[in-house]
Design a protein around this motif. Sequence first.
Motif, PDB file in Angstrom:
ATOM      1  N   ASP A 145       5.603  -2.920  -0.049  1.00  0.00           N
ATOM      2  CA  ASP A 145       4.577  -2.049  -0.611  1.00  0.00           C
ATOM      3  C   ASP A 145       4.691  -0.619  -0.079  1.00  0.00           C
ATOM      4  OD1 ASP A 145       3.582  -4.221  -2.005  1.00  0.00           O
ATOM      5  OD2 ASP A 145       1.848  -4.506  -0.671  1.00  0.00           O
ATOM      6  N   GLN A 146       4.971  -0.497   1.191  1.00  0.00           N
ATOM      7  CA  GLN A 146       4.990   0.817   1.828  1.00  0.00           C
ATOM      8  C   GLN A 146       6.304   1.569   1.602  1.00  0.00           C
ATOM      9  OE1 GLN A 146       2.194   2.040   3.308  1.00  0.00           O
ATOM     10  NE2 GLN A 146       3.297   3.945   3.410  1.00  0.00           N
ATOM     11  N   PHE A 147       7.429   0.852   1.633  1.00  0.00           N
ATOM     12  CA  PHE A 147       8.732   1.515   1.621  1.00  0.00           C
ATOM     13  C   PHE A 147       9.613   1.170   0.422  1.00  0.00           C
ATOM     14  CE2 PHE A 147       7.543   1.022   6.132  1.00  0.00           C
ATOM     15  CZ  PHE A 147       7.519   2.357   6.505  1.00  0.00           C
ATOM     16  N   GLY A 148       9.236   0.190  -0.362  1.00  0.00           N
ATOM     17  CA  GLY A 148      10.092  -0.273  -1.452  1.00  0.00           C
ATOM     18  C   GLY A 148      11.002  -1.386  -0.958  1.00  0.00           C
ATOM     19  N   ASP A 149      11.595  -2.104  -1.878  1.00  0.00           N
ATOM     20  CA  ASP A 149      12.410  -3.269  -1.521  1.00  0.00           C
ATOM     21  C   ASP A 149      13.601  -2.918  -0.642  1.00  0.00           C
ATOM     22  OD1 ASP A 149      10.750  -4.943  -2.982  1.00  0.00           O
ATOM     23  OD2 ASP A 149      12.024  -4.928  -4.758  1.00  0.00           O
ATOM     24  N   VAL A 150      14.412  -1.980  -1.083  1.00  0.00           N
ATOM     25  CA  VAL A 150      15.662  -1.676  -0.383  1.00  0.00           C
ATOM     26  C   VAL A 150      15.403  -1.000   0.958  1.00  0.00           C
ATOM     27  CG1 VAL A 150      17.823  -0.378  -0.511  1.00  0.00           C
ATOM     28  CG2 VAL A 150      16.974  -1.563  -2.526  1.00  0.00           C
ATOM     29  N   ARG A 151      14.573   0.028   0.964  1.00  0.00           N
ATOM     30  CA  ARG A 151      14.321   0.737   2.219  1.00  0.00           C
ATOM     31  C   ARG A 151      13.569  -0.155   3.213  1.00  0.00           C
ATOM     32  NH1 ARG A 151      10.762   5.722   3.922  1.00  0.00           N
ATOM     33  NH2 ARG A 151      11.911   6.297   5.801  1.00  0.00           N
ATOM     34  N   PHE A 161       7.427   5.403  11.568  1.00  0.00           N
ATOM     35  CA  PHE A 161       7.614   6.010  10.254  1.00  0.00           C
ATOM     36  C   PHE A 161       6.352   6.695   9.727  1.00  0.00           C
ATOM     37  CE2 PHE A 161      11.108   3.081  10.653  1.00  0.00           C
ATOM     38  CZ  PHE A 161      12.170   3.802  10.137  1.00  0.00           C
ATOM     39  N   ASP A 162       5.396   6.958  10.613  1.00  0.00           N
ATOM     40  CA  ASP A 162       4.170   7.695  10.256  1.00  0.00           C
ATOM     41  C   ASP A 162       3.452   7.129   9.037  1.00  0.00           C
ATOM     42  OD1 ASP A 162       4.448   9.560  12.367  1.00  0.00           O
ATOM     43  OD2 ASP A 162       5.899  10.715  11.178  1.00  0.00           O
ATOM     44  N   VAL A 163       3.274   5.823   9.025  1.00  0.00           N
ATOM     45  CA  VAL A 163       2.509   5.171   7.958  1.00  0.00           C
ATOM     46  C   VAL A 163       1.032   5.549   8.140  1.00  0.00           C
ATOM     47  CG1 VAL A 163       1.791   2.938   7.024  1.00  0.00           C
ATOM     48  CG2 VAL A 163       4.164   3.278   7.749  1.00  0.00           C
ATOM     49  N   PRO A 164       0.372   5.969   7.078  1.00  0.00           N
ATOM     50  CA  PRO A 164      -1.034   6.362   7.187  1.00  0.00           C
ATOM     51  C   PRO A 164      -1.897   5.213   7.736  1.00  0.00           C
ATOM     52  CG  PRO A 164      -0.161   6.926   5.019  1.00  0.00           C
ATOM     53  CD  PRO A 164       0.877   6.110   5.706  1.00  0.00           C
ATOM     54  N   ALA A 165      -2.932   5.570   8.451  1.00  0.00           N
ATOM     55  CA  ALA A 165      -3.803   4.601   9.104  1.00  0.00           C
ATOM     56  C   ALA A 165      -4.368   3.576   8.126  1.00  0.00           C
ATOM     57  CB  ALA A 165      -4.921   5.299   9.842  1.00  0.00           C
ATOM     58  N   GLN A 166      -4.741   3.991   6.915  1.00  0.00           N
ATOM     59  CA  GLN A 166      -5.340   3.061   5.960  1.00  0.00           C
ATOM     60  C   GLN A 166      -4.344   2.010   5.467  1.00  0.00           C
ATOM     61  OE1 GLN A 166      -5.023   6.347   5.421  1.00  0.00           O
ATOM     62  NE2 GLN A 166      -4.245   6.760   3.371  1.00  0.00           N
ATOM     63  N   ALA A 167      -3.042   2.237   5.651  1.00  0.00           N
ATOM     64  CA  ALA A 167      -2.027   1.272   5.225  1.00  0.00           C
ATOM     65  C   ALA A 167      -1.604   0.350   6.346  1.00  0.00           C
ATOM     66  CB  ALA A 167      -0.802   2.011   4.679  1.00  0.00           C
ATOM     67  N   ARG A 168      -2.122   0.577   7.534  1.00  0.00           N
ATOM     68  CA  ARG A 168      -1.733  -0.235   8.676  1.00  0.00           C
ATOM     69  C   ARG A 168      -2.525  -1.502   8.698  1.00  0.00           C
ATOM     70  NH1 ARG A 168      -0.221   3.926  13.515  1.00  0.00           N
ATOM     71  NH2 ARG A 168       0.884   5.360  12.178  1.00  0.00           N
TER      72      ARG A 168
END
Length: 64
Positions: A12-18, A57-64
């Motif tokens: 969801d956050q990075f896509g399948d490949v990444r 990778f600096d994922v936003p807090a709401q996605a953690r």
Amino acid sequence: MRLQEFWGQLRDQFGDVRGEAIARDHVFSAFDGRTAVGAIENGVPVRTVWLAICEEFDVPAQAR
């Protein structure tokens, strides 16, 4: 966090490949030079691994 949730969040956050590349190829100093997959295989809790990825990778807090 279950392993299935971990993979879902990565996709969801990075896509399948990444997301796959981050988990299998990126080396984290937080895990003594292991990848996320290596850390999980060595007993690091999945949630701890997810939070380390978020930090790196600096994922936003709401996605953690």
